[in-house]
Each structure stands twice: as C-alpha cells, then as structure tokens.
Design a protein around this motif. Structure first.
Motif: not given
Ligand code: GRF
Length: 241
Positions: A219-234, A187-198
């Motif tokens: 954005g910088p929070g590629f990671a933060l988005v995930g943490i948010d989602a994880a916390l939301e589910s918890i 999931r993550l790699y294509p999103a990052v490759v796209r952001a760098v290519a753009r």
C-alpha cells in the motif's frame, strides 16, 4: 475485467517491456490490465519495435505534425477511443500530454519518473540524457529512486502514488545510477499500474491518493516496504559483525 491500457513512450521502451511481460496483450487475461496500444510521438524507436514484437497495435502521433495543440489533442483522443482505452501509463514519453487527454483520463493516467519528486522534476528533468541522475548526483543526496504519480496538466507535478529508495553509491556516475534506478522502475511500475487498474489506489477529487483498498504489504507504503527491506539488510549485516 481487464482494463485496456495504452502505454505512451518516446524511447527504448524497457518500462513498456516490463508492462508487456507482466500484463501481456490479451484482453481475456485474468490480470487487471492488458496492453492494448502503444502511442509514440516519433517513429523508429525501440518501444515501437517491442510493441510490434508483442503484437500490440501502435500509433505515432507527432505534435509537430498537427496544426495546433487542439487538433493534436483531438487526434490523440480519437485514437484512444478507437482502441477503447481505459487507462494510460506514460513510460519515457517526452511530450506534455494535452490537457483534454489528462482531463478525460484523470485518475487513470500515471507516469514514472527516474528520480525523487518533487525535488528532481519539471521541464528538462527527463530520464533520457540523464538530466535527473546528473542533478541527483550534483545535489549530494544519498538516496534516489523512481517516483510514480498520477498525471496532471504539468510535468511531474501530479499526486505521488509510490516511490522506491535506491541508494546513491560513492562511485556512481549518471549511467550507473540510471541502470540501478531503472531496475527498480521495472519492478515498481507494473505493481502500481495493477493497483490503479484494479481501483485499489484511487485519486480523490481533492487530489489526495486513497490507498484504502490496498493491503499494507503493497500500500501507501510501496516506499516503506523498500525502506524496511533495505534496513533489514543493513541490520543483518551489522548483527553479523
Ligand atoms: C525511464 O527512466 C523513465 O523513468 C523515464 O524515461 C526512462 C524511459 O526508459 N521517464 P525506457 O524507455 O522505459 O527504457
């Protein structure tokens, strides 16, 4: 304009597959990149079969087959130029990329690593053989997950672009953890490759990563988005008790 992407691989190529499925091989795509070449250091691997099935040209360049590092680097550069390559994504590539190639592509060459960097990286800490996952399990950390970084002249030390948290479960073994991390890699790699290519994510001359052009959701929070989602589910599980 779609960037001509070369994917470097040494193994089964499931990350290559996710890039192929995201971007395809067609230079006239509206997307930021297309896969124009697959480079490997060995023949007979799954990644080359996947490339051929997708109609992507392949090149096998084994460092051992060259007189020295310089002639290997020159051959690699010539191959990349021959296919008008503009960006490189390492996807399970087990060799050190020659300095001349890193320098020619600085800021346009990225790698995916199956664990948190800088803690679980360096020579020998590669995904195949589950070295990384074994080290993660032995360390006792409760969170692992992929790291994507710009490539520099050494293994796993380039500036980090994105990470994604993947919990380590009590009954994990290296295989089960590898499978869970790999899903997030795809999931993550294509999103990052796209952001760098753009050009939305850029490597500054001082080695910092500039995310100015990326919306906060990705954005910088590629990671933060995930943490948010994880916390939301918890949180929601706790609220439901
Ligand atoms: C991935 O875990 C990647 O992070 C690591 O090597 C593995 C490659 O897997 N560098 P695949 O060839 O993409 O399936």
């Amino acid at each position: 304009m779609s960037a001509a992407l070369a994917v470097f691989a040494s193994g089964s190529g499931t990350n290559l597959q996710s890039l192929l499925e995201t971007f395809g091989a067609d230079a006239s795509t509206d997307d930021a990149a297309h896969v124009a070449l697959v480079v490997s250091d060995r023949s007979g691997i799954g990644a080359l079969d996947r490339a051929e099935r997708a109609g992507v040209p392949t090149a096998v360049l084994a460092p051992k087959a060259f007189e020295d590092r310089d002639t290997f680097a020159a051959a690699l550069l010539e191959t990349l130029e021959g296919h008008a390559i503009e960006m490189i994504a390492l996807a399970g590539y087990l060799k050190l990329v020659p300095e001349a190639v890193v320098q020619a592509f600085r800021g346009r060459i990225v790698n995916i690593h199956p664990g948190p960097l800088p803690a679980f990286g360096g020579p020998g800490m590669y995904g195949y053989g589950h070295h990384v996952h074994e080290a993660v399990l032995e360390s006792g950390v409760r969170v692992s997950g992929p790291t994507i970084h710009f490539v520099d002249e050494r293994y796993d030390t380039g500036p980090i672009i994105a990470q994604w948290p993947v919990p380590v479960l009590a009954d994990d073994d290296p295989e089960s953890l590898a499978v869970r991390v790999l899903k997030h890699e795809h999931r993550l790699y294509p999103a990052v490759v796209r952001a760098v290519a753009r050009g939305d994510v850029r490597l500054e001359d001082d080695g910092r990563v500039d995310y100015a052009a990326v919306g906060s959701a990705e954005g910088p929070g590629f990671a933060l988005v995930g943490i948010d989602a994880a916390l939301e589910s918890i949180d929601s599980r706790w609220r439901a008790r």
